[in-house]
Scaffold this active site. Structure first.
Site, mmCIF file in Angstrom:
data_model
loop_
_atom_site.group_PDB
_atom_site.id
_atom_site.type_symbol
_atom_site.label_atom_id
_atom_site.label_comp_id
_atom_site.label_asym_id
_atom_site.label_seq_id
_atom_site.Cartn_x
_atom_site.Cartn_y
_atom_site.Cartn_z
ATOM 1 N N ARG A 311 82.404 -100.340 -16.927
ATOM 2 C CA ARG A 311 81.387 -100.155 -17.969
ATOM 3 C C ARG A 311 80.086 -100.748 -17.441
ATOM 4 O O ARG A 311 79.911 -101.963 -17.451
ATOM 5 C CB ARG A 311 81.849 -100.883 -19.237
ATOM 6 C CG ARG A 311 81.082 -100.521 -20.499
ATOM 7 C CD ARG A 311 81.372 -101.524 -21.597
ATOM 8 N NE ARG A 311 80.576 -102.715 -21.392
ATOM 9 C CZ ARG A 311 80.897 -103.939 -21.804
ATOM 10 N NH1 ARG A 311 82.020 -104.151 -22.450
ATOM 11 N NH2 ARG A 311 80.098 -104.957 -21.578
ATOM 12 N N HIS A 315 78.509 -103.243 -24.046
ATOM 13 C CA HIS A 315 79.573 -102.599 -24.824
ATOM 14 C C HIS A 315 78.977 -101.548 -25.755
ATOM 15 O O HIS A 315 79.412 -100.405 -25.798
ATOM 16 C CB HIS A 315 80.335 -103.652 -25.626
ATOM 17 C CG HIS A 315 81.260 -103.058 -26.639
ATOM 18 N ND1 HIS A 315 82.382 -102.349 -26.292
ATOM 19 C CD2 HIS A 315 81.209 -103.042 -27.991
ATOM 20 C CE1 HIS A 315 82.996 -101.936 -27.396
ATOM 21 N NE2 HIS A 315 82.296 -102.337 -28.430
ATOM 22 N N TYR A 324 78.586 -113.021 -21.021
ATOM 23 C CA TYR A 324 79.962 -113.181 -20.555
ATOM 24 C C TYR A 324 80.256 -112.614 -19.169
ATOM 25 O O TYR A 324 81.369 -112.733 -18.681
ATOM 26 C CB TYR A 324 80.945 -112.588 -21.580
ATOM 27 C CG TYR A 324 80.638 -111.144 -21.966
ATOM 28 C CD1 TYR A 324 81.022 -110.086 -21.147
ATOM 29 C CD2 TYR A 324 79.958 -110.845 -23.144
ATOM 30 C CE1 TYR A 324 80.744 -108.778 -21.496
ATOM 31 C CE2 TYR A 324 79.673 -109.531 -23.502
ATOM 32 C CZ TYR A 324 80.070 -108.510 -22.677
ATOM 33 O OH TYR A 324 79.787 -107.213 -23.025
HETATM 34 C C1 LIG Z 1 91.336 -102.353 -34.647
HETATM 35 C C2 LIG Z 1 90.016 -102.740 -34.089
HETATM 36 N N1 LIG Z 1 89.791 -104.030 -33.777
HETATM 37 C C3 LIG Z 1 88.596 -104.406 -33.294
HETATM 38 C C4 LIG Z 1 87.602 -103.503 -33.102
HETATM 39 C C5 LIG Z 1 86.253 -103.944 -32.579
HETATM 40 N N2 LIG Z 1 86.052 -103.409 -31.237
HETATM 41 C C6 LIG Z 1 85.364 -102.280 -31.040
HETATM 42 S S1 LIG Z 1 85.369 -101.811 -29.447
HETATM 43 C C7 LIG Z 1 86.289 -103.158 -28.988
HETATM 44 C C8 LIG Z 1 86.684 -103.318 -27.563
HETATM 45 C C9 LIG Z 1 87.392 -102.116 -27.040
HETATM 46 O O1 LIG Z 1 87.677 -102.274 -25.696
HETATM 47 P P1 LIG Z 1 88.380 -101.139 -24.858
HETATM 48 O O2 LIG Z 1 89.590 -100.645 -25.558
HETATM 49 O O3 LIG Z 1 88.554 -101.636 -23.482
HETATM 50 O O4 LIG Z 1 87.338 -99.923 -24.882
HETATM 51 P P2 LIG Z 1 85.840 -99.898 -24.330
HETATM 52 O O5 LIG Z 1 84.961 -100.295 -25.479
HETATM 53 O O6 LIG Z 1 85.750 -100.813 -23.177
HETATM 54 O O7 LIG Z 1 85.585 -98.469 -23.976
HETATM 55 C C10 LIG Z 1 86.566 -103.949 -30.091
HETATM 56 C C11 LIG Z 1 87.299 -105.212 -30.056
HETATM 57 C C12 LIG Z 1 87.874 -102.160 -33.450
HETATM 58 N N3 LIG Z 1 86.956 -101.202 -33.311
HETATM 59 N N4 LIG Z 1 89.082 -101.804 -33.928
#
Ligand SMILES: Cc1ncc(C[n+]2csc(CCOP(=O)(O)OP(=O)(O)O)c2C)c(N)n1
Ligand SMILES: [Mg+2]
Lengths: 422, 326
Positions: A311, A315, A324
């Protein structure tokens, strides 16, 4: 076969009560000729598992199992199991897809900065993973994205401006999933992997030879829903590909906070194969996804593809990654940029000339303009629309509240139209 | 040092810090709470000062977070877990409802569940879906859970202290759109009971009852009503389970009118429970039916229309007028 469980070994057609499995069986005997997939899939079972077992847990970057067909330096390399043979047109097409996707993404990021969007989740750096996998799909396949699959949406023909509605805050989804076989973005992490599995179970019941692909992230791999989707898809031998973009981060948490083994290895425990592919190599992503889709089509069940990528941005536009992670990490990944390596290859092999790149630059500008104009002219929704589509069958309660809301809005003397009385 | 002017987010941060300092059994856990300090910075700096063993970045799995918090509580710890946004608590709902809420009763009182679940909740921040919801009634409905929501920095600080000290599980709803509202916090004060309501404005014509983000809206409504010669009392309920019915009753016995305000949908909302109980208790004092102002029976709408969905000053005053017209 690379799978251990009996359920997975059983051809799906024999599970089907509809009798429509013959189509599948036929398809299995005569797989599509064009598929540039595995060269030696049959021999791979034992060797592959053994190799993976021996793979070091802590050095994913140097994993010998990483499937790569185009090096970061833009050199074409061979892989013993996965090959691909593309025409110059197809190669230029992949490049164009990635460039335009990146441009669209950059445009959205700046529209957020300008206040036109409430939020944007950038795919910067993940173009190869998304275009490679997206271009492996057939029209009748079905996609279940997260909230970041703008490149896959592009491949599906979803108009890019459609993706922006929910980020602007004018809708909570905003497109008909069936018009492009591209499901709505799912924000709740991991949920869609179960929907994909269920959809795939339906495909199998129908005896169709379509495949389903579920996108999710490294963070999502921790969710119970994702584990359950692995279980269900294995037990029902569902024609689904789990495409995990391991972009190294889940907001502020590095992948080590989610797993002690490389993610692709998780599949083995469920009884289906897992493959780690260079997620910044569009050719490898295309080849591996095609292979996985073909397995699904021919009744061999699910596959986990871990696209190892990065990425490059925050985010989302709300995030501040300097809190971080270190710039050096980003810089190291910049050297593996998915677009640059393909460009180097196209140029060195004389597959694309200056005219091609110039034309593409123009096309980028046009796309940027189109997206800006589309977003700026997107009207705010009518407040009354919040009462729409709550139930397919309608609801007396919703009707009553809608009427109350309308009367309330109308009660403002200076309010010629609903919503302006404040 | 005792009296500081802090925003709500920082008051919670200070409260967590205090708890980590004073009780080695207190743990803070959740997604992104460590290095990042939480997406709202509520846990900012805590991991740096208390270490990764006590301020824990968990895997991305809410059921896992709450389920392991239950296990840690069984082992004598006092976990304070963060759910990143209201809409993401549901993967943990099973653990909360079937396990956390009932463990004490099932163990014949031999086991305590001092778990705090922090949930930033409510709308008004222009977010995408699942980031603006008010699911408090879904928890208040479950026996064994306590459900609270502060509306001021002082309450945020003290209610968090008390929630952590509670031997019962507490769902701690933080009004995210008020995180940056500042107010005085006296860290040497002697706080009142966690579940007592507080009269935040006195009045004689009608009682407004609210909690969390809606307290501010009600105070503004009361100020506006005063200009029109109406005297509104505002009660900050502070706790949705238990509810301080005595305080509401005492107020309604004086004013004869009650309007309950919350962001959550009115259908099966906490206002319904308050309306029913107060009608039972104050039937002969009431000059008008208890009215409710809240969200609609519809999914939380996209950000660009959320202002129409959320109760604002005008909608509160509209209900006040309707009540006074009886
Ligand atoms: C059930 C849930 N918990 C927390 C979140 C908050 N949240 C949104 S994106 C994220 C991180 C996701 O990481 P990853 O699965 O690696 O996907 P990326 O964003 O890196 O594409 C979090 C914790 C959420 N959207 N849904
Ligand atoms: Mg990630």
């Amino acid at each position: 076969m690379t799978v251990e469980s009996t359920a997975a070994r059983k051809p799906r057609s024999s599970n089907s009560s509809s009798g429509a499995g013959t189509k599948r069986a036929t398809a299995k005997k005569a797989p599509e000729k064009k598929t540039p997939a595995k060269k030696a899939a049959a021999k791979s079972a034992a060797a592959k598992s053994a190799a993976r077992e021996a793979a070091p847990h802590d050095a994913p970057q140097h994993d010998p199992e990483l499937v790569q067909l185009l090096t970061p330096e833009g050199k074409r390399v061979e892989h013993p199991e996965f090959g691909i043979d593309l025409t110059p047109d197809e190669l230029r097409g992949l490049y164009r897809d990635m460039v335009l996707t990146r441009r669209f993404d950059a445009e959205a990021t700046s529209l957020q900065r300008q206040g036109e969007l409430g939020l944007w989740a950038s795919l910067l750096g993940q173009e190869a993973a998304q275009i490679g996998s997206g271009r492996a799909l057939r029209d009748d396949d079905y996609v279940f994205p997260t909230y970041r699959e703008h490149g896959v949406a592009w491949c599906r023909g979803v108009p890019p401006e459609n993706l922006l509605g929910m980020f602007r805050g004018v809708n909570n989804g905003g497109w008909d999933p069936n018009s492009n076989n591209f499901h709505l973005y799912t924000i709740v992490i991991g949920s869609q992997t179960l929907h994909a599995t269920g959809y795939a179970m339906g495909v199998a019941k129908d005896g169709a030879d379509s495949a389903v692909i579920a996108y999710f992230g490294d963070g999502a791999s921790s969710q119970g829903d994702v584990a359950e989707s692995f279980t269900f898809s294995a037990v029902y031998n569902a024609p689904v590909v789990f495409f995990c973009q391991n972009n190294q981060w889940a907001i502020s948490e590095p992948t080590e906070k989610q797993t002690r083994v490389p993610l692709y290895q998780r599949a083995r425990g469920y009884g289906f194969p897992g493959i780690r592919v260079d997620g910044n190599d569009v050719l490898a992503c295309l080849a591996v996804t095609k292979y996985a889709l073909e397995r699904a089509r021919s009744g061999e069940g699910p596959t986990l593809v871990e696209a190892f990528t990065y990425r490059m941005g925050a985010h989302t536009t709300s995030d501040d990654p300097t809190k971080y992670r270190r710039d050096e990490e980003r810089e190291a990944w910049e050297a593996k940029d998915p677009i640059q390596r393909l460009r180097t290859y196209l140029e060195s092999e004389k597959i694309a000339d200056a005219d091609f790149f110039a034309a593409l630059d123009e096309e980028q500008e046009a796309l940027g303009k189109r997206v800006r104009e589309a977003v700026r002219s997107m009207p705010d929704p009518d407040p009354m629309s919040m009462f729409e589509n709550v139930y397919a069958d309608g609801s007396a309660l919703v009707d009553e509240e809608r009427a109350q809301f309308a009367a309330y809005q109308a009660s403002f003397a200076d309010s010629p139209v609903a919503g302006e009385g404040k | 040092m005792a009296v500081q002017k802090l925003p709500i987010a920082k008051a919670i941060n200070e409260s967590l810090r205090k708890a980590l300092e004073t009780d080695p059994k207190v743990l803070v856990m959740g997604e992104d709470v460590g290095k990042l300090g939480g997406v709202f910075r509520v846990t900012d700096g805590l991991q740096k000062d208390f270490g990764e063993d006590r301020v824990i970045d968990t895997p991305l799995a809410e059921s896992g977070i709450v389920g392991t918090a239950i296990g840690l509580a069984l082992r004598g710890y006092r976990p304070v877990v963060e759910i990143q946004f209201d809409g993401f608590v549901f993967p943990a709902y099973d653990q909360i409802v079937t396990q956390l809420a009932k463990m004490h009763a099932r163990a014949l009182g031999k086991v305590k569940m001092p778990v705090v679940i922090r949930i930033p909740y409510g709308g008004g921040i222009g977010a995408v879906e699942h980031h603006s919801e008010s699911p408090e009634a879904l928890f208040a409905h479950v026996a064994g859970l306590k459900v609270v929501s502060p509306s001021s920095p002082s309450d945020a600080y003290w209610m968090m202290q008390q929630a952590i000290q509670s031997d019962d599980p507490v769902i701690f709803f933080e009004p995210k759109r008020r995180y940056w509202d500042k107010g005085e916090v006296d860290t040497d004060a002697i706080p009142g009971p966690l579940h007592a309501a507080r009269t935040v404005r006195e009045g004689s014509d009608l009682t407004l009852a609210a909690y969390g983000p809606m307290v501010k809206v009600c105070l503004e409504a009361a100020a506006a009503a005063q200009d029109e010669g109406k005297s509104l009392e505002v009660i900050d309920l502070r706790s949705m389970s238990p509810i301080d019915f005595d305080a509401v009753q005492a107020s309604v016995e004086r004013t004869g009118r009650l309007v309950v305000v919350h962001e959550a949908p009115v259908f099966y909302g906490s206002g319904a429970e308050i309306a029913a109980r107060i009608t039972e208790r104050c039937f002969y004092h009431l000059e008008a039916p208890v009215l409710r102002v809240g969200g609609y029976h519809a999914p939380y709408p996209p950000a660009r229309v959320e202002e129409e969905y959320l109760p604002g000053l005008d909608r509160v005053l509209d209900a006040v007028d309707r009540s006074l017209a009886y």
